[in-house]
Scaffold this motif. Structure first.
Motif, PDB file in Angstrom:
ATOM      1  N   LEU A  32      -2.629  -4.949  -3.922  1.00  0.00           N
ATOM      2  CA  LEU A  32      -1.988  -3.512  -4.240  1.00  0.00           C
ATOM      3  C   LEU A  32      -2.642  -2.598  -4.770  1.00  0.00           C
ATOM      4  N   HIS A  33      -2.397  -1.507  -3.907  1.00  0.00           N
ATOM      5  CA  HIS A  33      -2.826  -0.406  -3.408  1.00  0.00           C
ATOM      6  C   HIS A  33      -1.472   0.754  -4.050  1.00  0.00           C
ATOM      7  N   ALA A  34      -1.796   1.341  -5.152  1.00  0.00           N
ATOM      8  CA  ALA A  34      -0.994   2.308  -5.419  1.00  0.00           C
ATOM      9  C   ALA A  34      -1.934   3.508  -6.168  1.00  0.00           C
ATOM     10  N   ALA A  35      -3.333   3.986  -6.320  1.00  0.00           N
ATOM     11  CA  ALA A  35      -3.763   4.656  -6.158  1.00  0.00           C
ATOM     12  C   ALA A  35      -2.648   6.288  -5.778  1.00  0.00           C
ATOM     13  N   ASP A  36      -3.271   7.066  -6.671  1.00  0.00           N
ATOM     14  CA  ASP A  36      -2.644   8.561  -6.479  1.00  0.00           C
ATOM     15  C   ASP A  36      -1.707   9.709  -6.120  1.00  0.00           C
ATOM     16  N   ASN A  37      -0.407   8.537  -7.049  1.00  0.00           N
ATOM     17  CA  ASN A  37       0.391   8.614  -7.311  1.00  0.00           C
ATOM     18  C   ASN A  37       0.509   9.461  -8.667  1.00  0.00           C
ATOM     19  N   THR A  38       0.149   9.946  -9.033  1.00  0.00           N
ATOM     20  CA  THR A  38      -0.307  10.122 -10.548  1.00  0.00           C
ATOM     21  C   THR A  38       0.981  10.968 -11.554  1.00  0.00           C
ATOM     22  N   GLN A  39       2.519  10.323 -10.428  1.00  0.00           N
ATOM     23  CA  GLN A  39       3.417  10.642 -11.470  1.00  0.00           C
ATOM     24  C   GLN A  39       3.807   9.331 -11.726  1.00  0.00           C
ATOM     25  N   LEU A  40       3.754   8.107 -11.759  1.00  0.00           N
ATOM     26  CA  LEU A  40       3.694   6.385 -11.295  1.00  0.00           C
ATOM     27  C   LEU A  40       4.122   6.173 -13.110  1.00  0.00           C
ATOM     28  N   GLY A  41       3.326   6.914 -13.535  1.00  0.00           N
ATOM     29  CA  GLY A  41       3.120   6.747 -15.449  1.00  0.00           C
ATOM     30  C   GLY A  41       3.248   4.826 -15.680  1.00  0.00           C
TER      31      GLY A  41
ATOM     32  N   ARG B  76      -5.575   7.168 -10.880  1.00  0.00           N
ATOM     33  CA  ARG B  76      -5.080   8.306 -10.809  1.00  0.00           C
ATOM     34  C   ARG B  76      -3.369   8.086 -10.636  1.00  0.00           C
ATOM     35  N   THR B  77      -3.083   7.250 -11.588  1.00  0.00           N
ATOM     36  CA  THR B  77      -1.382   6.922 -11.582  1.00  0.00           C
ATOM     37  C   THR B  77      -0.651   6.938 -12.801  1.00  0.00           C
ATOM     38  N   GLY B  78      -1.497   8.099 -14.001  1.00  0.00           N
ATOM     39  CA  GLY B  78      -0.468   8.373 -14.910  1.00  0.00           C
ATOM     40  C   GLY B  78      -1.076   6.436 -15.747  1.00  0.00           C
TER      41      GLY B  78
ATOM     42  N   SER C 125       6.987   7.687  -8.816  1.00  0.00           N
ATOM     43  CA  SER C 125       7.291   7.412 -10.471  1.00  0.00           C
ATOM     44  C   SER C 125       8.363   6.099 -10.449  1.00  0.00           C
ATOM     45  N   GLY C 126       8.459   6.444 -12.021  1.00  0.00           N
ATOM     46  CA  GLY C 126       9.131   5.130 -12.889  1.00  0.00           C
ATOM     47  C   GLY C 126       8.052   3.814 -13.301  1.00  0.00           C
ATOM     48  N   GLY C 127       6.971   3.479 -13.075  1.00  0.00           N
ATOM     49  CA  GLY C 127       6.454   2.498 -13.295  1.00  0.00           C
ATOM     50  C   GLY C 127       6.561   1.315 -13.034  1.00  0.00           C
ATOM     51  N   LEU C 128       5.309   0.835 -13.076  1.00  0.00           N
ATOM     52  CA  LEU C 128       4.759  -0.520 -11.598  1.00  0.00           C
ATOM     53  C   LEU C 128       6.117  -1.237 -12.749  1.00  0.00           C
ATOM     54  N   ALA C 129       7.052  -2.144 -11.308  1.00  0.00           N
ATOM     55  CA  ALA C 129       8.157  -3.181 -12.536  1.00  0.00           C
ATOM     56  C   ALA C 129       7.611  -3.981 -12.925  1.00  0.00           C
ATOM     57  N   SER C 130       7.912  -5.185 -13.700  1.00  0.00           N
ATOM     58  CA  SER C 130       7.766  -6.220 -13.774  1.00  0.00           C
ATOM     59  C   SER C 130       7.309  -8.028 -12.318  1.00  0.00           C
ATOM     60  N   GLU C 131       8.643  -7.519 -12.653  1.00  0.00           N
ATOM     61  CA  GLU C 131       8.579  -7.980 -10.635  1.00  0.00           C
ATOM     62  C   GLU C 131       7.776  -8.095 -10.251  1.00  0.00           C
ATOM     63  N   PHE C 132       6.729  -7.109 -10.077  1.00  0.00           N
ATOM     64  CA  PHE C 132       5.563  -6.865  -8.964  1.00  0.00           C
ATOM     65  C   PHE C 132       4.560  -7.976  -9.478  1.00  0.00           C
ATOM     66  N   GLY C 133       5.064  -8.841 -11.067  1.00  0.00           N
ATOM     67  CA  GLY C 133       3.653  -9.855 -10.813  1.00  0.00           C
ATOM     68  C   GLY C 133       4.432 -11.592 -11.061  1.00  0.00           C
TER      69      GLY C 133
ATOM     70  N   ASP D  99       1.260  -1.266  -0.141  1.00  0.00           N
ATOM     71  CA  ASP D  99      -0.571   0.188  -0.204  1.00  0.00           C
ATOM     72  C   ASP D  99       1.119   1.075  -0.070  1.00  0.00           C
ATOM     73  N   VAL D 100       0.984   1.724  -1.374  1.00  0.00           N
ATOM     74  CA  VAL D 100       1.766   3.200  -1.116  1.00  0.00           C
ATOM     75  C   VAL D 100       0.843   4.445  -1.751  1.00  0.00           C
ATOM     76  N   ARG D 101       0.424   4.083  -1.176  1.00  0.00           N
ATOM     77  CA  ARG D 101      -1.984   4.967  -2.080  1.00  0.00           C
ATOM     78  C   ARG D 101      -1.073   6.735  -1.401  1.00  0.00           C
TER      79      ARG D 101
END
Length: 176
Positions: A46-55, A75-77, A30-38, A23-25
């Motif tokens: 997995l909560h990452a909402a409201d990191n608008t620059q995650l992309g 709202r993560t881009g 930034s920098g996207g979500l790495a495929s390793e999390f899969g 939970d990193v809401r």
């Protein structure tokens, strides 16, 4: 509500394969979500909402999260499409990808998520039609596809959604 910035390190997933919740809401990641999390076999939330620059995009590897119940990347881009492999997250109860820059058609495989209760895809750029097999989601309580570019008929299978309590289709070009 912290002010963490930078990327979510892939090593977090590779060095801690027993993680059950992330939970990193409400940060500045930034920098996207790495495929390793899969590849986290026990990850249930997995909560990452409201990191608008995650992309970035939704990694296809997320389909391997066999224990995942709640996925909120609103709202993560995020951009790109929803990979068909998302339909393999068999225990998923809540999928929230609203207010991103996702596009393309909704994969038919989303209707393989038979335990899904909440589907929030509002405020993206999805096109095409709602899948005819939408009625397969017999446990669905919330369907929110508001503010996309969906068109065509609302599938008659929506009648099969006996648990449906909320449905948001505004700003679409859907026909009853």
């Amino acid at each position: 509500h912290n002010l963490l910035s930078g990327s979510l390190p892939a090593a977090l997933a590779t060095q801690h394969p027993g993680l059950t919740s992330i939970d990193v809401r409400n940060n500045r990641l930034s920098g996207g979500l790495a495929s390793e999390f899969g590849a986290l076999p026990s990850l249930a939330t997995l909560h990452a909402a409201d990191n608008t620059q995650l992309g970035g995009w939704l990694p296809a590897q997320m389909g391997g999260l066999s224990a995942l119940r709640h996925l909120d990347l609103s709202r993560t881009g995020l951009s790109g499409t929803v990979p068909p492999s998302t339909g393999r997250i068999g225990l998923l109860h809540a999928l929230s990808l609203e207010a991103n820059m996702l596009s393309g058609s909704l994969p038919d495989t989303l209707t393989d998520l038979l335990g899904l209760r909440t589907l929030r895809l509002a405020s993206n750029s999805f096109t095409g039609t709602l899948p005819d097999s939408l009625g397969n989601l017999r446990n669905l309580e919330v369907l929110d596809v508001y503010d996309n570019a969906l068109s065509g008929d609302v599938p008659s299978s929506v009648r099969e959604l006996g648990e449906l309590k909320e449905m948001y289709l505004s700003n679409e070009h859907l026909l009853p």
